[in-house]
Write a protein that holds these residues in place. Structure first.
Motif, PDB file in Angstrom:
ATOM      1  N   PHE A 173       0.835  -1.208   0.000  1.00 56.04           N
ATOM      2  CA  PHE A 173       0.000   0.000   0.000  1.00 56.04           C
ATOM      3  C   PHE A 173       0.866   1.254   0.000  1.00 56.04           C
ATOM      4  N   SER A 174       1.982   1.221   0.718  1.00 53.28           N
ATOM      5  CA  SER A 174       2.895   2.368   0.736  1.00 53.28           C
ATOM      6  C   SER A 174       3.401   2.666  -0.672  1.00 53.28           C
ATOM      7  N   LYS A 175       3.697   1.604  -1.420  1.00 54.20           N
ATOM      8  CA  LYS A 175       4.177   1.774  -2.797  1.00 54.20           C
ATOM      9  C   LYS A 175       3.091   2.360  -3.696  1.00 54.20           C
ATOM     10  N   ILE A 176       1.865   1.938  -3.500  1.00 56.96           N
ATOM     11  CA  ILE A 176       0.745   2.499  -4.277  1.00 56.96           C
ATOM     12  C   ILE A 176       0.564   3.973  -3.939  1.00 56.96           C
ATOM     13  N   ILE A 177       0.604   4.308  -2.659  1.00 60.53           N
ATOM     14  CA  ILE A 177       0.443   5.701  -2.222  1.00 60.53           C
ATOM     15  C   ILE A 177       1.497   6.592  -2.868  1.00 60.53           C
ATOM     16  N   LYS A 178       2.733   6.090  -2.948  1.00 57.25           N
ATOM     17  CA  LYS A 178       3.847   6.870  -3.505  1.00 57.25           C
ATOM     18  C   LYS A 178       3.952   6.739  -5.027  1.00 57.25           C
TER      19      LYS A 178
END
Length: 117
Positions: free
Chosen positions: A7-12
């Motif tokens: 999810f962190s990768k999607i957010i960024k």
């Protein structure tokens, strides 16, 4: 203790996703393995691993998650018939990714709240 998540990768924007909404506090995107016709994940942009780690300073972010859920439900035309919001916590609660997130589910009648075999 807890590491960055998918999810962190999607957010960024380091990983592609069908993002429906993003602001400074939350990001919402379609689940890649939807369980129902409308299955959207709404996640805080900061890493809060589980509900157990929620603190007073997260109040605005958590409130925004509900506001975004309501807006997406209207846009997806599921608000009138209804939808379900789910936040799982830890293993027994069914949490699979340790980045707190809300499931917005709808588009069909969802049936009973819980069915235990």
């Amino acid at each position: 203790m807890f590491e960055e998540t998918i999810f962190s990768k999607i957010i960024k924007h380091e990983m592609t996703a069908d993002i429906l909404y993003q602001d400074e506090l939350v990001t919402a995107f379609r689940d890649v393995f939807p369980k129902v016709p409308t299955h959207v994940l709404i996640v805080p942009n900061i890493l809060i691993p589980t509900v157990n780690e929620v603190k007073n300073e997260h109040e605005q972010t958590l409130g925004r998650m509900f506001i975004v859920a309501s807006k997406i439900a209207i846009k997806e035309n599921i608000s009138k018939d209804g939808y379900r919001l789910i936040i799982n916590c830890n293993k027994h609660g069914g949490q699979e990714i340790y980045h707190m997130h809300m499931h917005l589910l709808g588009g069909i009648a969802l049936g009973p709240m819980l069915s235990i075999n």
